[in-house]
Design a protein around this motif. Structure first.
Motif, PDB file in Angstrom:
ATOM      1  N   LYS A 196      29.809  41.781  31.610  1.00 37.43           N
ATOM      2  CA  LYS A 196      29.955  41.214  32.918  1.00 37.43           C
ATOM      3  C   LYS A 196      30.810  41.960  33.553  1.00 37.43           C
ATOM      4  O   LYS A 196      31.459  42.720  33.009  1.00 37.43           O
ATOM      5  CB  LYS A 196      30.708  39.675  32.641  1.00 37.43           C
ATOM      6  N   ASN A 197      30.580  41.746  35.104  1.00 34.88           N
ATOM      7  CA  ASN A 197      31.595  42.462  35.850  1.00 34.88           C
ATOM      8  C   ASN A 197      32.489  41.492  36.347  1.00 34.88           C
ATOM      9  O   ASN A 197      32.382  40.623  36.878  1.00 34.88           O
ATOM     10  CB  ASN A 197      30.741  42.974  37.036  1.00 34.88           C
ATOM     11  N   VAL A 198      33.824  41.698  36.135  1.00 34.91           N
ATOM     12  CA  VAL A 198      34.711  40.653  36.324  1.00 34.91           C
ATOM     13  C   VAL A 198      35.747  41.426  37.447  1.00 34.91           C
ATOM     14  O   VAL A 198      36.515  42.456  37.364  1.00 34.91           O
ATOM     15  CB  VAL A 198      35.921  40.512  34.992  1.00 34.91           C
ATOM     16  N   ALA A 199      36.117  40.402  38.324  1.00 39.68           N
ATOM     17  CA  ALA A 199      37.048  40.600  39.565  1.00 39.68           C
ATOM     18  C   ALA A 199      38.155  39.640  39.287  1.00 39.68           C
ATOM     19  O   ALA A 199      38.105  38.529  38.903  1.00 39.68           O
ATOM     20  CB  ALA A 199      36.293  40.040  40.824  1.00 39.68           C
ATOM     21  N   VAL A 200      39.237  40.255  39.322  1.00 36.96           N
ATOM     22  CA  VAL A 200      40.630  39.582  39.036  1.00 36.96           C
ATOM     23  C   VAL A 200      41.578  39.069  40.105  1.00 36.96           C
ATOM     24  O   VAL A 200      41.729  40.207  40.856  1.00 36.96           O
ATOM     25  CB  VAL A 200      41.476  40.085  37.887  1.00 36.96           C
ATOM     26  N   GLU A 221      32.899  46.108  33.994  1.00 40.51           N
ATOM     27  CA  GLU A 221      33.903  46.676  35.039  1.00 40.51           C
ATOM     28  C   GLU A 221      34.802  45.416  35.127  1.00 40.51           C
ATOM     29  O   GLU A 221      34.452  44.221  35.123  1.00 40.51           O
ATOM     30  CB  GLU A 221      32.805  46.849  36.171  1.00 40.51           C
ATOM     31  N   VAL A 222      36.064  45.869  35.354  1.00 35.99           N
ATOM     32  CA  VAL A 222      37.245  45.112  35.772  1.00 35.99           C
ATOM     33  C   VAL A 222      37.990  45.630  36.875  1.00 35.99           C
ATOM     34  O   VAL A 222      38.282  46.732  36.820  1.00 35.99           O
ATOM     35  CB  VAL A 222      38.120  44.985  34.636  1.00 35.99           C
ATOM     36  N   VAL A 223      38.001  44.881  37.920  1.00 39.34           N
ATOM     37  CA  VAL A 223      38.746  45.317  39.049  1.00 39.34           C
ATOM     38  C   VAL A 223      39.788  44.248  39.617  1.00 39.34           C
ATOM     39  O   VAL A 223      39.589  42.943  39.202  1.00 39.34           O
ATOM     40  CB  VAL A 223      37.644  45.663  40.205  1.00 39.34           C
ATOM     41  N   PHE A 224      40.790  44.443  40.283  1.00 37.82           N
ATOM     42  CA  PHE A 224      41.615  43.674  40.965  1.00 37.82           C
ATOM     43  C   PHE A 224      41.091  43.411  42.222  1.00 37.82           C
ATOM     44  O   PHE A 224      40.790  44.391  43.132  1.00 37.82           O
ATOM     45  CB  PHE A 224      43.198  44.257  41.069  1.00 37.82           C
ATOM     46  N   GLY A 225      40.709  42.274  42.548  1.00 39.38           N
ATOM     47  CA  GLY A 225      40.260  41.903  44.089  1.00 39.38           C
ATOM     48  C   GLY A 225      39.115  41.044  43.913  1.00 39.38           C
ATOM     49  O   GLY A 225      38.706  40.755  42.787  1.00 39.38           O
ATOM     50  N   GLN A 246      22.877  45.258  37.888  1.00 38.91           N
ATOM     51  CA  GLN A 246      22.266  44.139  37.610  1.00 38.91           C
ATOM     52  C   GLN A 246      23.204  43.237  36.854  1.00 38.91           C
ATOM     53  O   GLN A 246      22.757  41.983  36.577  1.00 38.91           O
ATOM     54  CB  GLN A 246      20.896  43.880  36.997  1.00 38.91           C
ATOM     55  N   GLY A 247      24.342  43.375  36.266  1.00 32.97           N
ATOM     56  CA  GLY A 247      25.035  42.721  35.290  1.00 32.97           C
ATOM     57  C   GLY A 247      25.883  41.632  36.111  1.00 32.97           C
ATOM     58  O   GLY A 247      25.794  41.552  37.438  1.00 32.97           O
ATOM     59  N   GLU A 248      26.010  40.465  35.403  1.00 35.64           N
ATOM     60  CA  GLU A 248      26.660  39.169  35.997  1.00 35.64           C
ATOM     61  C   GLU A 248      27.890  39.516  36.643  1.00 35.64           C
ATOM     62  O   GLU A 248      28.879  40.200  36.143  1.00 35.64           O
ATOM     63  CB  GLU A 248      26.674  38.367  35.017  1.00 35.64           C
ATOM     64  N   ARG A 249      28.253  38.812  37.642  1.00 37.51           N
ATOM     65  CA  ARG A 249      29.521  38.968  38.480  1.00 37.51           C
ATOM     66  C   ARG A 249      30.327  37.647  38.264  1.00 37.51           C
ATOM     67  O   ARG A 249      29.868  36.672  38.266  1.00 37.51           O
ATOM     68  CB  ARG A 249      29.507  39.176  39.896  1.00 37.51           C
ATOM     69  N   VAL A 250      31.611  37.921  37.525  1.00 39.05           N
ATOM     70  CA  VAL A 250      32.468  36.571  37.542  1.00 39.05           C
ATOM     71  C   VAL A 250      33.618  36.934  38.086  1.00 39.05           C
ATOM     72  O   VAL A 250      34.400  38.105  38.134  1.00 39.05           O
ATOM     73  CB  VAL A 250      32.463  36.272  35.950  1.00 39.05           C
ATOM     74  N   VAL A 251      34.397  35.942  38.588  1.00 40.68           N
ATOM     75  CA  VAL A 251      35.877  35.876  39.034  1.00 40.68           C
ATOM     76  C   VAL A 251      36.781  35.312  38.052  1.00 40.68           C
ATOM     77  O   VAL A 251      36.730  34.185  37.379  1.00 40.68           O
ATOM     78  CB  VAL A 251      35.903  35.126  40.200  1.00 40.68           C
ATOM     79  N   TYR A 252      37.908  35.939  37.518  1.00 40.43           N
ATOM     80  CA  TYR A 252      38.829  35.637  36.645  1.00 40.43           C
ATOM     81  C   TYR A 252      40.054  35.203  37.662  1.00 40.43           C
ATOM     82  O   TYR A 252      40.661  36.190  38.141  1.00 40.43           O
ATOM     83  CB  TYR A 252      39.329  36.488  35.612  1.00 40.43           C
ATOM     84  N   ASP A 253      40.305  33.886  37.841  1.00 38.87           N
ATOM     85  CA  ASP A 253      41.450  33.737  38.675  1.00 38.87           C
ATOM     86  C   ASP A 253      42.651  33.312  37.892  1.00 38.87           C
ATOM     87  O   ASP A 253      42.748  32.207  37.299  1.00 38.87           O
ATOM     88  CB  ASP A 253      41.160  32.307  39.587  1.00 38.87           C
ATOM     89  N   ILE A 254      43.557  34.013  38.023  1.00 34.57           N
ATOM     90  CA  ILE A 254      44.930  33.975  37.108  1.00 34.57           C
ATOM     91  C   ILE A 254      45.671  32.663  37.517  1.00 34.57           C
ATOM     92  O   ILE A 254      46.407  32.316  36.828  1.00 34.57           O
ATOM     93  CB  ILE A 254      45.640  35.244  37.487  1.00 34.57           C
ATOM     94  N   LEU A 303      47.628  43.255  31.572  1.00 33.66           N
ATOM     95  CA  LEU A 303      47.296  42.548  30.344  1.00 33.66           C
ATOM     96  C   LEU A 303      45.946  42.073  30.390  1.00 33.66           C
ATOM     97  O   LEU A 303      45.019  42.201  29.641  1.00 33.66           O
ATOM     98  CB  LEU A 303      48.447  41.293  29.921  1.00 33.66           C
ATOM     99  N   LEU A 304      45.615  41.263  31.480  1.00 39.88           N
ATOM    100  CA  LEU A 304      44.328  40.856  31.814  1.00 39.88           C
ATOM    101  C   LEU A 304      43.127  41.974  31.667  1.00 39.88           C
ATOM    102  O   LEU A 304      42.158  41.957  30.861  1.00 39.88           O
ATOM    103  CB  LEU A 304      44.060  40.151  32.737  1.00 39.88           C
ATOM    104  N   ALA A 305      43.570  43.312  32.169  1.00 40.96           N
ATOM    105  CA  ALA A 305      42.622  44.363  32.422  1.00 40.96           C
ATOM    106  C   ALA A 305      42.518  44.969  30.725  1.00 40.96           C
ATOM    107  O   ALA A 305      41.414  45.144  30.354  1.00 40.96           O
ATOM    108  CB  ALA A 305      43.107  45.301  33.189  1.00 40.96           C
ATOM    109  N   ASN A 306      43.614  44.863  29.863  1.00 46.08           N
ATOM    110  CA  ASN A 306      43.392  45.410  28.574  1.00 46.08           C
ATOM    111  C   ASN A 306      42.747  44.771  27.963  1.00 46.08           C
ATOM    112  O   ASN A 306      42.018  45.103  26.836  1.00 46.08           O
ATOM    113  CB  ASN A 306      45.100  45.358  28.090  1.00 46.08           C
TER     114      ASN A 306
END
Length: 171
Positions: free
Chosen positions: A65-69, A95-99, A27-35, A84-87
């Motif tokens: 939050k659940n973060v997609a990088v 959660e942090v994922v690449f994609g 149920q957590g919020e999903r966000v995208v971090y765009d480098i 560095l972002l994941a760290n």
């Protein structure tokens, strides 16, 4: 003339067990971090600037939050930048994922399904529920099929009243 018929619910008496993937939706919020926001002129990442950003950014805003990088720009981003972002994100984010968001959704379901007690389904006839109120990724259907196949008697897809056979163990 009095006709009395017993209505028999064949679905209820069939012994089918329904597996509802919706129950494993995070149920957590999903966000995208765009480098790309950290790129110099949208072309390249400057280490000094990026490291300063990493030090000063409010990472607590990602709490729970659940973060997609991703990087949506056509630029070469060194692997260490994503590291560095994941760290910095991990102490706060769930959660942090690449994609993108699709990758994030697949990872969230995969982690949730890895915790399923499969012994509950030992030798069961399982229907993996097909109609969902949320968008369950195909990867989740593939994953649960892979997990259930060694333990169940059979796997079907759909609803108990209308199923598509997927697997049947030959005893």
């Amino acid at each position: 003339m009095d006709i009395q018929e017993n209505i028999v619910n064949k679905v209820a008496s069939s012994g089918l067990v329904t597996f509802n993937l919706e129950l494993y939706y995070d149920q957590g919020e999903r966000v995208v971090y765009d480098i790309k926001e950290n790129l110099f002129h949208g072309l390249m990442l400057r280490e000094k600037d990026f490291r300063e950003f990493i030090k000063t950014h409010d990472w607590a805003s990602y709490t729970g939050k659940n973060v997609a990088v991703i990087c949506s720009a056509d630029a070469i981003v060194p692997t260490w930048a994503y590291m560095l972002l994941a760290n910095k994100l991990k102490p706060f984010a769930n959660e942090v994922v690449f994609g993108g968001l699709d990758t994030l959704e697949a990872v969230l379901f995969s982690k949730a399904l890895a915790k399923v007690d499969l012994s509950v389904y030992q030798d069961a006839r399982v229907v993996v529920k097909g109609c969902a109120d949320i968008d369950v990724p195909v990867s989740a259907y593939v994953e649960i099929t892979s997990l259930l196949t060694p333990v169940v008697k059979s796997i079907m897809y759909g609803e108990p009243c209308s199923t598509v056979p997927i697997f049947k163990r030959k005893d």
